[in-house]
Design a protein around this motif. Structure first.
Motif, PDB file in Angstrom:
ATOM      1  N   HIS A 246      -5.246  14.988  -5.399  1.00 49.81           N
ATOM      2  CA  HIS A 246      -4.480  14.278  -6.425  1.00 49.81           C
ATOM      3  C   HIS A 246      -5.359  13.700  -7.535  1.00 49.81           C
ATOM      4  O   HIS A 246      -5.044  12.664  -8.110  1.00 49.81           O
TER       5      HIS A 246
ATOM      6  N   CYS B 278      -5.086   7.660  -0.496  1.00 50.60           N
ATOM      7  CA  CYS B 278      -4.152   8.596   0.134  1.00 50.60           C
ATOM      8  C   CYS B 278      -4.876   9.333   1.264  1.00 50.60           C
ATOM      9  O   CYS B 278      -5.983   9.842   1.066  1.00 50.60           O
ATOM     10  N   LEU B 279      -4.256   9.341   2.422  1.00 52.75           N
ATOM     11  CA  LEU B 279      -4.811  10.135   3.532  1.00 52.75           C
ATOM     12  C   LEU B 279      -4.588  11.602   3.231  1.00 52.75           C
ATOM     13  O   LEU B 279      -3.506  11.983   2.773  1.00 52.75           O
ATOM     14  N   ILE B 280      -5.617  12.413   3.497  1.00 54.39           N
ATOM     15  CA  ILE B 280      -5.491  13.846   3.214  1.00 54.39           C
ATOM     16  C   ILE B 280      -5.574  14.616   4.543  1.00 54.39           C
ATOM     17  O   ILE B 280      -6.650  15.059   4.968  1.00 54.39           O
ATOM     18  N   GLY B 281      -4.413  14.758   5.171  1.00 48.38           N
ATOM     19  CA  GLY B 281      -4.347  15.427   6.469  1.00 48.38           C
ATOM     20  C   GLY B 281      -4.732  16.899   6.384  1.00 48.38           C
ATOM     21  O   GLY B 281      -5.268  17.461   7.347  1.00 48.38           O
ATOM     22  N   TYR B 282      -4.471  17.525   5.239  1.00 47.74           N
ATOM     23  CA  TYR B 282      -4.829  18.940   5.071  1.00 47.74           C
ATOM     24  C   TYR B 282      -6.341  19.135   5.255  1.00 47.74           C
ATOM     25  O   TYR B 282      -6.785  20.115   5.856  1.00 47.74           O
TER      26      TYR B 282
ATOM     27  N   ARG C 174      -0.725   9.405  -5.416  1.00 47.86           N
ATOM     28  CA  ARG C 174      -0.864  10.835  -5.744  1.00 47.86           C
ATOM     29  C   ARG C 174      -1.089  11.045  -7.224  1.00 47.86           C
ATOM     30  O   ARG C 174      -0.858  12.115  -7.764  1.00 47.86           O
TER      31      ARG C 174
ATOM     32  N   ARG D  48      11.393   1.700   5.189  1.00 43.55           N
ATOM     33  CA  ARG D  48      11.144   2.635   6.299  1.00 43.55           C
ATOM     34  C   ARG D  48      12.452   3.019   6.989  1.00 43.55           C
ATOM     35  O   ARG D  48      13.465   2.306   6.870  1.00 43.55           O
TER      36      ARG D  48
ATOM     37  N   ARG E 178       0.872  -1.201   0.000  1.00 42.56           N
ATOM     38  CA  ARG E 178       0.000   0.000   0.000  1.00 42.56           C
ATOM     39  C   ARG E 178       0.895   1.232   0.000  1.00 42.56           C
ATOM     40  O   ARG E 178       1.827   1.331   0.744  1.00 42.56           O
ATOM     41  N   ARG E 179       0.632   2.132  -0.931  1.00 43.40           N
ATOM     42  CA  ARG E 179       1.402   3.374  -0.980  1.00 43.40           C
ATOM     43  C   ARG E 179       0.408   4.519  -1.106  1.00 43.40           C
ATOM     44  O   ARG E 179      -0.653   4.362  -1.694  1.00 43.40           O
ATOM     45  N   SER E 180       0.761   5.655  -0.559  1.00 42.87           N
ATOM     46  CA  SER E 180      -0.091   6.824  -0.750  1.00 42.87           C
ATOM     47  C   SER E 180      -0.068   7.171  -2.231  1.00 42.87           C
ATOM     48  O   SER E 180       0.997   7.418  -2.797  1.00 42.87           O
TER      49      SER E 180
HETATM   50  C1  LIG Z   1      -2.137  11.531   9.206  1.00 45.22           C
HETATM   51  C2  LIG Z   1      -1.617  11.565   7.779  1.00 45.22           C
HETATM   52  C3  LIG Z   1      -1.905  12.645   6.990  1.00 45.22           C
HETATM   53  C4  LIG Z   1      -1.456  12.686   5.658  1.00 45.22           C
HETATM   54  N1  LIG Z   1      -1.796  13.729   4.870  1.00 45.22           N
HETATM   55  C5  LIG Z   1      -1.434  13.747   3.574  1.00 45.22           C
HETATM   56  C6  LIG Z   1      -1.854  14.805   2.698  1.00 45.22           C
HETATM   57  O1  LIG Z   1      -2.551  15.757   3.092  1.00 45.22           O
HETATM   58  N2  LIG Z   1      -1.483  14.731   1.394  1.00 45.22           N
HETATM   59  C7  LIG Z   1      -0.732  13.699   0.909  1.00 45.22           C
HETATM   60  O2  LIG Z   1      -0.427  13.695  -0.276  1.00 45.22           O
HETATM   61  N3  LIG Z   1      -0.300  12.690   1.711  1.00 45.22           N
HETATM   62  C8  LIG Z   1      -0.646  12.686   3.020  1.00 45.22           C
HETATM   63  N4  LIG Z   1      -0.265  11.624   3.844  1.00 45.22           N
HETATM   64  C9  LIG Z   1       0.512  10.542   3.274  1.00 45.22           C
HETATM   65  C10 LIG Z   1       1.950  10.496   3.831  1.00 45.22           C
HETATM   66  O3  LIG Z   1       2.717  11.494   3.221  1.00 45.22           O
HETATM   67  C11 LIG Z   1       2.501   9.099   3.546  1.00 45.22           C
HETATM   68  O4  LIG Z   1       1.782   8.159   4.319  1.00 45.22           O
HETATM   69  C12 LIG Z   1       3.983   8.926   3.854  1.00 45.22           C
HETATM   70  O5  LIG Z   1       4.760   9.739   3.032  1.00 45.22           O
HETATM   71  C13 LIG Z   1       4.444   7.470   3.693  1.00 45.22           C
HETATM   72  O6  LIG Z   1       4.193   7.026   2.363  1.00 45.22           O
HETATM   73  P1  LIG Z   1       3.238   5.765   2.085  1.00 45.22           P
HETATM   74  O7  LIG Z   1       1.877   6.088   2.636  1.00 45.22           O
HETATM   75  O8  LIG Z   1       3.231   5.611   0.608  1.00 45.22           O
HETATM   76  O9  LIG Z   1       3.815   4.581   2.763  1.00 45.22           O
HETATM   77  C14 LIG Z   1      -0.701  11.604   5.156  1.00 45.22           C
HETATM   78  C15 LIG Z   1      -0.427  10.512   5.983  1.00 45.22           C
HETATM   79  C16 LIG Z   1      -0.885  10.480   7.265  1.00 45.22           C
HETATM   80  C17 LIG Z   1      -0.591   9.271   8.132  1.00 45.22           C
END
Ligand SMILES: Cc1cc2nc3c(=O)[nH]c(=O)nc-3n(C[C@H](O)[C@H](O)[C@H](O)COP(=O)(O)O)c2cc1C
Length: 306
Positions: free
Chosen positions: A205, A245-249, A100, A291, A96-98
């Motif tokens: 994204h 992808c998690l969007i923390g923003y 974009r 990691r 699993r990868r975020s």
């Molecule tokens: C709480 C949280 C918030 C995040 N917010 C964003 C975000 O707003 N935009 C984004 O592109 N990625 C976001 N990410 C993704 C992280 O950048 C990503 O999990 C991290 O770089 C590790 O990469 P991976 O998820 O591919 O393993 C977020 C991840 C987490 C856990």
């Protein structure tokens, strides 16, 4: 409590006592050789129903529909510890990868609904299951949500441009705005310019769906519950061929300005803990995620000195 009712068929019960053994609240005990509801603290975890070899117990709050999936076959057989491939599980987790970079392909609603059902297989504090899920099923819905988030950050950037205000707030111990200015302001400004100019979506994204995971008030561990469900959804999405992808923003914006929730029908008393962008991925990786080094700490035990 009525909503936590447990029905026991005493004709079927053979008095083995397994249900009483796994009950975390002492709600069930053996009375005259048969299982009986003797306590009032059940939180409907369903352990008694799942352990009963006779099928004699029914936990009324459990909705069987929640374990029926439309896009894959859900196996109701319980896997004992050690009976699933750790190697396969870790490969899934590390793969699993975020994402974009999403394609334009919409995500089927049935998949989104199944993802919610997979989410709620997670544990929750006192089994409160007080999580909430809001599905944004189309690119149009995601874009509309993104407009609210962009508007919030536009206003935040305008405030952060006020140097004197930033410094004053820092002086009185409220350095958050100054930290935002130095950490995010420029990046956000660029992203907003691209959003309003070329329509480039650096927030979601280009995802074609999203799920917002929140909690109802009163849960004992609202954020933990929601985030555990979130991780389930991320992993399931990957196995179903979706990128996520998690969007923390978006979460940060909603925490500061809960009025963003209103147009989506999310009551103001619900907290949103995670926003997951979803869609079909337009990216391919050659290997799994690596990691940074982590060194666990050990505690071997000692006599407490009070
Ligand atoms: C709480 C949280 C918030 C995040 N917010 C964003 C975000 O707003 N935009 C984004 O592109 N990625 C976001 N990410 C993704 C992280 O950048 C990503 O999990 C991290 O770089 C590790 O990469 P991976 O998820 O591919 O393993 C977020 C991840 C987490 C856990």
């Amino acid at each position: 409590m009525e909503e936590n009712r447990i029905n026991i068929d005493s004709d079927l019960c053979n008095g083995c006592g397994l249900c009483a053994g796994v009950c975390p609240t002492g709600t069930i005990s053996l009375v005259e050789g048969k299982a009986a509801v003797s306590g009032e603290d059940s939180f409907s975890c369903g352990h008694c129903e799942a352990v009963c070899p006779q099928g004699a117990i029914r936990v009324m709050a459990i909705d069987e529909e929640m374990s029926r999936y439309k896009t894959f076959t859900g196996d109701q057989q319980w896997l004992p510890p050690g009976k699933f491939s750790t190697s396969a599980l870790v490969q899934l987790m590390a793969s699993r990868r975020s994402c974009r970079c999403f394609t334009d392909q919409p995500v089927e609603r049935a998949m989104l609904e199944d993802l919610v059902k997979v989410g709620i297989t997670a544990p929750s504090g006192t089994n409160s299951q007080s999580w909430t899920f809001t599905i944004l099923p189309t690119r149009k819905a995601v874009t509309s949500f993104a407009e609210y988030i962009a508007s919030y950050f536009g206003r935040l950037n305008t405030t952060a441009e006020k140097t004197l205000l930033r410094l004053f707030l820092r002086l009185i111990g409220k350095g958050e705005l100054d930290a935002y200015y130095h950490g995010y302001y420029r990046k956000v400004k660029e992203a907003l310019k691209e959003w309003h100019g070329e329509g480039r979506d650096r927030l979601f994204h280009g995802s074609t769906a999203a799920i917002l995971i929140g909690s109802k008030p009163g849960a004992s561990c609202p954020a933990e519950d929601a985030l555990l469900a979130t991780q389930n959804i991320l992993l399931a999405a990957h196995s179903m061929g979706l990128g996520s992808c998690l969007i923390g923003y978006a979460v940060a914006a909603m925490k500061k300005d809960p009025s963003i929730q209103r147009p989506m029908g999310i009551p103001s008393e619900e907290g949103i803990h995670a926003v997951i962008a979803l869609g079909y991925p337009d990216e391919v990786y050659q290997r799994v995620a690596g990691r940074k080094k982590v060194t666990p700490r050990y505690f071997e035990g000692q006599q407490p000195r009070f």
